[in-house]
Every structure is written in structure tokens, then in C-alpha cells.
Design an enzyme around this catalytic site. Structure first.
Site, PDB file in Angstrom:
ATOM      1  N   CYS A  39      -2.049   7.000  -2.964  1.00  0.00           N
ATOM      2  CA  CYS A  39      -2.666   5.712  -3.264  1.00  0.00           C
ATOM      3  C   CYS A  39      -4.128   5.910  -3.665  1.00  0.00           C
ATOM      4  CB  CYS A  39      -2.573   4.798  -2.043  1.00  0.00           C
ATOM      5  SG  CYS A  39      -3.230   3.136  -2.352  1.00  0.00           S
ATOM      6  N   ARG A  43      -9.881   5.480   1.317  1.00  0.00           N
ATOM      7  CA  ARG A  43      -9.805   6.063   2.672  1.00  0.00           C
ATOM      8  C   ARG A  43      -8.757   7.158   2.783  1.00  0.00           C
ATOM      9  NH1 ARG A  43      -8.708   0.390   5.350  1.00  0.00           N
ATOM     10  NH2 ARG A  43      -7.411   0.368   3.480  1.00  0.00           N
ATOM     11  N   HIS A  95       0.348   5.231   2.731  1.00  0.00           N
ATOM     12  CA  HIS A  95      -0.449   5.094   3.960  1.00  0.00           C
ATOM     13  C   HIS A  95      -0.203   3.725   4.570  1.00  0.00           C
ATOM     14  CE1 HIS A  95      -3.739   2.481   2.309  1.00  0.00           C
ATOM     15  NE2 HIS A  95      -3.281   2.968   1.171  1.00  0.00           N
ATOM     16  N   CYS A  98      -1.579  -0.352   3.729  1.00  0.00           N
ATOM     17  CA  CYS A  98      -1.877  -0.252   2.297  1.00  0.00           C
ATOM     18  C   CYS A  98      -2.011  -1.661   1.719  1.00  0.00           C
ATOM     19  CB  CYS A  98      -0.752   0.515   1.596  1.00  0.00           C
ATOM     20  SG  CYS A  98      -0.996   0.668  -0.189  1.00  0.00           S
TER      21      CYS A  98
HETATM   22 ZN    ZN Z   1      -2.905   1.867  -0.540  1.00  0.00          ZN
END
Ligand code: ZN
Length: 208
Positions: A39, A43, A95, A98
Site C-alpha cells: 500500500c 506508515r 496492512h 488500511c
Molecule cells: Zn493502506
């Protein structure tokens, strides 16, 4: 933006202090063993999470780590990774928490990205029963994060690129992982695919 250049100077100095030939070596060639499909979320910095240096991880990131089978950006990255770089491991890493996956569960429009996230709405529709059986909305949404990863692993396995590798006996394994923002830990969804026999027969396409 000055501080970014200052950071860069410090980073270069630190790398050279450890290995004076670091940049000379990386400039020569790249020999990554892994392709990361992750993604865009700031982070989830691919290299850092798995402790890999420049040159060791080939990376493709987009909103919600999708691999639509008609997306030429995704396909071009995969083809280069498999056919040219001979990468043996493709990792789809989603993750939890998301924002892209969350947006795909909501009703309000965000813009162009809604059309991209439509892919996740399809996954929701395909797994509606399981998902709506999870009463806790946060848990439901994190399960959709996992289902999205499982689906993208399949999408990669259904490409002519992955299958081309398997039919010519080139080693290739596609993995599905999820990263937890709140602990920094990776979870293996244990959905790896390493050969054509593991692909649903309707999706098998033999090269002529
Ligand atoms: Zn994401």
C-alpha cells in the site's frame, strides 16, 4: 524542503562510513530477490519493515495494494521482476487499518480513487456472508484487509507472467502478508502459491 536534502547528506555519509563502495556497488546493478506489492500508506515503508537495503527489494505500491489483472502498471512491474530480474518471491503485503480498504466499505464518494477501490467492493460482495457475520466493524474491516490480500495473490497467479514462469519451471512463489501498524509486526496469511497446479484450472493459460 531543505531538511530533506540535509537528511540525504547524512544518509549518504552514514552509508559510506559503513561501506565506502556502497553507492558504486548499487549503481552497477540491482539484484533484488523479492517483489513487494504494498500500500502507498506512508506508515508501511517496504524496505524498512523487512530490513532490506537499496537494491534488495523491487517495490510497487498503490492505494490498498491492489493488483488488478488489467492494470498495465502492475503488469509491467511484475513482468520486469519475473522475466528480467528473475525474482523468485512476490509478496503482496496489506496492512490492518488500511484507509483504502475502509473507504471501500463506506458509502460516500472520495473521487477518482473510488473507481480504483471498486475492486475491493467486489471482494466484499464475494465474501458478504463471512464479512457481515462479523458484528464488530473494525474486525470486519480488518478481515476485508486480509481477503483483499488473498484476492491480489490470486490475481498475480492468474497473470500470464506468473504462469509463464511456472510453465517454464522458473521458480516463483507468491505470498500474502499483512502488516500491523500498531505493533510493526508482519503476519503471514499462509496462502503461498508456487506452481501451476495450485491455480484454479479455469485460470490456467498455457503458453503456445
Ligand atoms: Zn493502506
Amino acid at each position: 524542503m531543505k531538511h530533506l536534502f540535509q537528511n540525504n547528506e547524512q544518509w549518504v555519509a552514514a552509508k559510506l562510513a559503513k561501506d565506502p563502495d556502497f553507492f558504486a556497488k548499487t549503481a552497477r546493478d540491482q539484484l533484488p530477490q523479492y517483489l513487494w506489492v504494498g500500500c502507498s500508506d506512508s506508515r508501511v515503508p517496504a524496505n524498512e519493515i523487512v530490513g532490506l537495503e537499496p537494491g534488495e527489494l523491487f517495490v510497487h505500491r498503490n492505494v490498498a495494494n491492489l493488483f488488478p489483472h488489467t492494470d498495465f502498471n502492475c503488469l509491467s512491474v511484475l513482468e520486469f521482476a519475473v522475466d528480467i530480474l528473475k525474482i523468485e518471491h512476490v509478496i503482496v503485503c496489506g496492512h490492518y487499518d488500511c484507509g483504502g480498504v475502509k473507504a471501500a466499505m463506506e458509502e460516500h464518494q472520495l473521487g477518482l480513487v473510488d473507481n480504483w477501490l471498486r475492486n475491493i467492493r467486489d471482494i466484499y460482495a464475494m465474501n458478504r456472508e463471512e464479512l457481515e457475520g462479523i458484528a464488530n466493524l473494525k474486525k470486519r474491516y480488518n478481515r476485508l484487509v486480509e481477503l483483499n490480500v488473498l484476492h491480489q495473490v490470486k490475481n498475480i497467479c492468474h497473470t500470464t507472467i506468473a504462469q509463464g514462469a511456472w510453465y517454464r519451471k522458473q521458480p516463483l512463489t507468491v505470498h500474502g502478508w499483512v502488516y500491523a501498524l500498531d505493533t510493526g509486526k508482519l503476519k503471514d496469511l499462509k496462502c503461498k502459491v508456487s506452481c501451476i497446479e495450485e491455480v484454479d484450472s479455469i485460470y490456467r493459460i498455457q503458453p503456445s
